[in-house]
Design a protein around this motif. Sequence first.
Motif, PDB file in Angstrom:
ATOM      1  N   ARG A 266       0.835  -1.203   0.000  1.00  0.00           N
ATOM      2  CA  ARG A 266       0.000   0.000   0.000  1.00  0.00           C
ATOM      3  C   ARG A 266       0.868   1.251   0.000  1.00  0.00           C
ATOM      4  NH1 ARG A 266      -2.795  -0.814   4.599  1.00  0.00           N
ATOM      5  NH2 ARG A 266      -3.856  -2.509   3.522  1.00  0.00           N
ATOM      6  N   ARG A 267       1.942   1.206   0.785  1.00  0.00           N
ATOM      7  CA  ARG A 267       2.866   2.347   0.831  1.00  0.00           C
ATOM      8  C   ARG A 267       3.593   2.498  -0.513  1.00  0.00           C
ATOM      9  NH1 ARG A 267       5.061   4.692   5.387  1.00  0.00           N
ATOM     10  NH2 ARG A 267       3.075   4.010   6.273  1.00  0.00           N
TER      11      ARG A 267
ATOM     12  N   SER B 211       1.360   4.183  -2.973  1.00  0.00           N
ATOM     13  CA  SER B 211       1.348   5.630  -2.698  1.00  0.00           C
ATOM     14  C   SER B 211       2.613   6.283  -3.235  1.00  0.00           C
ATOM     15  CB  SER B 211       1.219   5.883  -1.189  1.00  0.00           C
ATOM     16  OG  SER B 211       0.010   5.371  -0.682  1.00  0.00           O
TER      17      SER B 211
ATOM     18  N   ASP C 133       2.328   6.777  -6.893  1.00  0.00           N
ATOM     19  CA  ASP C 133       1.496   7.933  -7.219  1.00  0.00           C
ATOM     20  C   ASP C 133       2.299   9.229  -7.117  1.00  0.00           C
ATOM     21  OD1 ASP C 133      -0.748   6.377  -7.648  1.00  0.00           O
ATOM     22  OD2 ASP C 133      -1.457   6.558  -5.577  1.00  0.00           O
ATOM     23  N   LYS C 134       3.225   9.263  -6.170  1.00  0.00           N
ATOM     24  CA  LYS C 134       4.034  10.462  -5.954  1.00  0.00           C
ATOM     25  C   LYS C 134       5.179  10.569  -6.953  1.00  0.00           C
ATOM     26  CE  LYS C 134       6.586  12.894  -2.307  1.00  0.00           C
ATOM     27  NZ  LYS C 134       7.050  12.837  -0.890  1.00  0.00           N
TER      28      LYS C 134
ATOM     29  N   GLU D 247      -2.726  -6.070  -3.441  1.00  0.00           N
ATOM     30  CA  GLU D 247      -1.963  -4.821  -3.563  1.00  0.00           C
ATOM     31  C   GLU D 247      -0.555  -5.073  -4.088  1.00  0.00           C
ATOM     32  OE1 GLU D 247      -2.564  -3.535   0.443  1.00  0.00           O
ATOM     33  OE2 GLU D 247      -4.064  -2.043  -0.138  1.00  0.00           O
TER      34      GLU D 247
END
Length: 598
Positions: free
Chosen positions: A326-327, A330, A333-334, A354
């Motif tokens: 999950r991290r 993220s 996405d960044k 995930e």
Amino acid sequence: MAVLIPESLRNRKGIPETVKQVASALITALEDNVTVWYEPEFDETGTRPDFVVLDPHYGVLVIEVLKGTGKSTVLGGINGELRVSVDGREQSVPSPLVRADAFAEVLRSAIAAQPTLAHVRVGALMVFTGLTRETAEAKRIGEAIDLDRCVFKTDLAAASAESNTAPLFRVFGRAVGGPLKQAATDDELALLRAIIHPEIIIHPRPTQGSLFSAAAIDGDELKVMDRQQERLAKSMGGGHRVIRGVAGSGKTLVLVARARQLSRLLPNRKILVTCYTKSLASQLRKQLADCPNVDVRNLDKLMGEAIQDAGLEHPGYGKNADSVARRALSAADKKEPAKFRAVLVDEAQDFDSEDLQFCIRLLEATDPDEQDLIIVADSAQNIFKRNFRWKDAGVRAQGRTRLMRTNYRNTKQILSFAYGFLTADSSIAVQTKLDPDDEIGIIPAEASKRSGAEPRVVAAGDLDDELTKVVAAVKDYYGDRSRARSVAVLYGEQWGARPFAPALAAALGAAGFPYFWVTDPDQKGNKDRAGETECPVVLSTIRSAKGLEFPAAVVCGLGPHSDLVTARKIAYVGMTRAINDLTVVVGKDSPFRTDLVK
């Protein structure tokens, strides 16, 4: 019906219709023990013929097809060339039969290097998909081409309809000088397949040549992929693909072969091969070491790098930690992580949704139909309690899942023992009706022809007694000239304070065995070297041995566990690491003692 490689040739775009016609005729007319390769699929440089046929009764045939463009018509033959009219313009084209003869001679020389294949003949022929023999004779094409080694339009149509295959086989016979006096044996066919396509050799891998390289092939020790494995590796198109197979069915072989093929066909693109455990990644890295554009890394490392590059904090792996995947999503996405033309995932049953979502994010293309994603899995080896559907992770492989049921790694005796142990728990679902798209149900395993000794079950008492009996079992398999990684000592993880693993390592050392401890808590880098160690004895948790195999295995440490279904699957994984010999040592506190000790 013959085996065509690649299987989907007749449905692929960009393949000339004339080639598809020939492929259909060959696989329809020839028997199921015949292999037909469409060679340009494996080499984009134009240095391979159209087809190579391996027939146990005739030997090897190289086939070239006369392919026209636009409105093309064969006018005649002169000086070894054909005169054709293409869109109204007359021109000369080289004889396809001359080209086929040249390829056949290269292959003939490679086969001649193997004394056991002295009786196998190699022939060449060509196909006219739009001409009858009568028309060819009228146009005096026989002045340029040996018409006795040609297949014509009517022969092709009859073979495709199975109404009359005799003309096709007459041409086969003339091309090779008649049928073989004795049909080629399975071992001879394996050797011939290895000469035609050396990349199917499992170990050792030969140095690859440009065409029909037979370098480093030892017929006495040859081990090759079977035709189903080769067909799978070479027939997968783009999009999302799932291969589900039983332990020892060659799933990883297919994945590695596919990675090698992509590496060769896409030399300037990056290919990713990933898995869950570091030890399996080390083995895969060794097998793909000569493919410079293939990156092999376990997924945790990839996700950790993505998190670090995006400037986020790694959540760790504790029970209360946030999901690493999950991290990592993220982080993606960044800051976009490095992208790959293709992603191949081994032992995918170890991942949750995930994890696989992150794998998909690593692909260059965004449209699932344009992505090259290959998922390889076995639900029977799901020891991390993953319970989800591929579609939940964004995997779009409905209707594009293939099953591999035959176990080649283990002897019949080991497979029967391990599979019987696994399915003794009625809560473990086994597919009664095979469904490729059922990701959770276990696929019933089919044994190969290999036989060996019955697995041994040794009942032990306390810790000291179990260690003593493990050492005795290793002594039975170990010799002064044992090869690297020839004996595995695999232990299950147990709940409670029992100091089993350190005591086991100490017992092996005290007995004088040279061993490599993959999961040594004081040597964090050992997992990355598991596939390369030269030690004859390998000590590891069963989890870290997933995907690996050993001539002999001693499974032990099957003590108390909080989840008996998972513990049973872990034990099954350990048992199926053994190729030839298996011993299971069961302590007095094992929950499986009554199952195993009869």
